[in-house]
Design a protein around this motif. Structure first.
Motif, short mmCIF file in Angstrom:
data_model
loop_
_atom_site.label_atom_id
_atom_site.label_comp_id
_atom_site.label_asym_id
_atom_site.label_seq_id
_atom_site.Cartn_x
_atom_site.Cartn_y
_atom_site.Cartn_z
N GLN A 1 -10.97 3.79 5.36
CA GLN A 1 -12.25 2.87 5.74
C GLN A 1 -11.93 1.92 6.71
O GLN A 1 -12.78 1.72 7.66
CB GLN A 1 -12.58 2.41 4.57
CG GLN A 1 -13.88 1.74 4.52
CD GLN A 1 -15.09 2.65 4.64
OE1 GLN A 1 -15.40 3.72 4.15
NE2 GLN A 1 -15.86 2.36 5.92
N GLN B 1 -7.64 5.57 1.00
CA GLN B 1 -9.09 5.41 1.23
C GLN B 1 -9.32 4.16 2.11
O GLN B 1 -10.19 4.07 2.96
CB GLN B 1 -9.81 5.42 -0.05
CG GLN B 1 -9.85 7.18 -0.37
CD GLN B 1 -10.31 8.29 0.63
OE1 GLN B 1 -11.50 8.07 1.16
NE2 GLN B 1 -9.63 9.11 0.47
N THR B 2 -8.72 3.12 1.50
CA THR B 2 -8.66 1.77 2.06
C THR B 2 -8.48 1.92 3.46
O THR B 2 -9.28 1.23 4.32
CB THR B 2 -7.91 0.75 1.20
OG1 THR B 2 -8.25 0.70 -0.09
CG2 THR B 2 -8.01 -0.57 1.94
N ASN C 1 -0.95 6.78 -3.85
CA ASN C 1 -2.27 5.87 -4.43
C ASN C 1 -3.52 6.56 -3.50
O ASN C 1 -3.51 6.10 -2.22
CB ASN C 1 -1.99 4.60 -4.63
CG ASN C 1 -3.20 3.82 -5.16
OD1 ASN C 1 -4.46 4.32 -5.32
ND2 ASN C 1 -2.66 2.94 -5.92
N GLU C 2 -4.13 7.54 -3.99
CA GLU C 2 -5.55 7.82 -3.02
C GLU C 2 -6.32 6.72 -2.85
O GLU C 2 -6.94 6.72 -1.83
CB GLU C 2 -6.24 8.86 -4.08
CG GLU C 2 -7.48 9.31 -3.35
CD GLU C 2 -7.27 9.99 -2.20
OE1 GLU C 2 -8.31 10.45 -1.27
OE2 GLU C 2 -6.17 10.73 -1.93
N LYS C 3 -6.49 5.53 -3.70
CA LYS C 3 -7.31 4.38 -3.35
C LYS C 3 -6.69 3.83 -2.25
O LYS C 3 -7.41 3.18 -1.44
CB LYS C 3 -7.28 3.46 -4.67
CG LYS C 3 -8.14 2.29 -4.39
CD LYS C 3 -8.27 1.46 -5.64
CE LYS C 3 -9.20 0.39 -5.43
NZ LYS C 3 -9.47 -0.63 -6.65
N ASP C 4 -5.45 3.57 -2.10
CA ASP C 4 -4.60 2.92 -0.76
C ASP C 4 -4.82 3.70 0.43
O ASP C 4 -5.30 3.07 1.37
CB ASP C 4 -3.21 2.74 -0.96
CG ASP C 4 -2.78 1.79 -2.05
OD1 ASP C 4 -3.78 0.87 -2.60
OD2 ASP C 4 -1.64 1.91 -2.70
N LEU D 1 0.77 -1.08 0.06
CA LEU D 1 0.03 0.05 0.01
C LEU D 1 1.00 1.30 0.06
O LEU D 1 1.73 1.48 0.90
CB LEU D 1 -0.69 -0.01 1.30
CG LEU D 1 -2.00 -0.91 1.27
CD1 LEU D 1 -2.61 -1.02 2.76
CD2 LEU D 1 -2.92 -0.90 0.04
N PHE E 1 0.10 4.89 0.43
CA PHE E 1 -1.00 5.85 0.64
C PHE E 1 -0.49 7.09 0.32
O PHE E 1 -1.43 8.15 0.37
CB PHE E 1 -1.49 5.82 2.15
CG PHE E 1 -0.33 5.97 3.01
CD1 PHE E 1 0.03 7.17 3.66
CD2 PHE E 1 0.07 4.99 3.75
CE1 PHE E 1 1.12 7.35 4.44
CE2 PHE E 1 0.99 4.75 4.92
CZ PHE E 1 1.76 5.90 4.95
#
Length: 214
Positions: A200, A196-197, A191-194, A186, A188
């Protein structure tokens, strides 16, 4: 959770603790506690000669972290204001045990226990870890002059110390959730998706804690 959220982000040097803590603070509107690092007048000398400067370095960190924790208790947690910190004071023992001589460590441990006996305890720990290559890459990328003399061997040993300590921590404190994230898998920062994971998963844990409390 049984109290106001107090999250600490931990892991070896250069792993991204401060970056993630800031993101958590902004996302959840938590107060942010940042570790004092550059202000330590012994740190540069420590990386050049660990044996000579370890005790001074660790004592400076301990006193400053004690004061910071004392402040967040009175300014935030006592007023039910959630806090995220980019360190946990237990890291003092990880570093001190690695660098101090036995007689120094025993004295240090006595002082540590006295200072921390009534300090606020986090109710969630986020543990970041990664391979040595990833850690070295991130340290080089942020380009701190004070870190240019860090030994890769020291970083590798420190990572192993963290793994060992976190295993013991989870055994001693099963009531405190520990979320672990691998920096090799990951990113972060890029990578914005990482990111957000991770956010969350933190939110899910906060919700779970709030549900159990009610």
């Amino acid at each position: 959770m049984n109290q106001t959220p107090f999250i600490t982000v931990e892991g070896p040097i250069g792993i991204g603790k401060t970056t993630l803590s800031k993101a958590i603070s902004e996302h959840f509107q938590f107060a942010l506690l940042r570790e004092i690092v550059d202000e330590n007048p012994f740190l540069g000398k420590f990386y050049e000669d660990i044996d000579e400067w370890s005790f001074q370095t660790e004592m400076f960190f301990l006193c400053n972290r004690y004061k910071q924790l004392e402040d967040i208790e009175t300014k935030f947690l006592s007023k039910q204001q959630p806090v995220v910190a980019d360190y946990h004071i237990f890291k003092n023992l990880i570093f001190a045990q690695r660098t101090l001589k036995n007689n120094q460590y025993n004295k240090y441990l006595n002082i540590f226990n006295i200072l921390t006996e009534d300090m606020p305890i986090p109710n969630m720990v986020i543990y970041l870890h990664a391979s040595l290559d990833t850690i070295l890459e991130r340290i080089q990328k942020r380009g701190r002059e004070i870190e240019k003399n860090i030994s890769p061997l020291y970083l590798e040993q420190l990572s192993l110390d963290y793994h060992s300590f976190m295993e013991t921590f989870q055994q001693k404190h099963p009531q405190i959730p520990v979320l672990q994230f691998n920096g090799d898998e990951l990113d972060f920062v890029k990578n914005e998706k990482d990111l957000q994971t991770i956010l969350q998963m933190i939110q899910d844990q906060l919700f779970k804690g709030a549900a159990s409390k009610s």
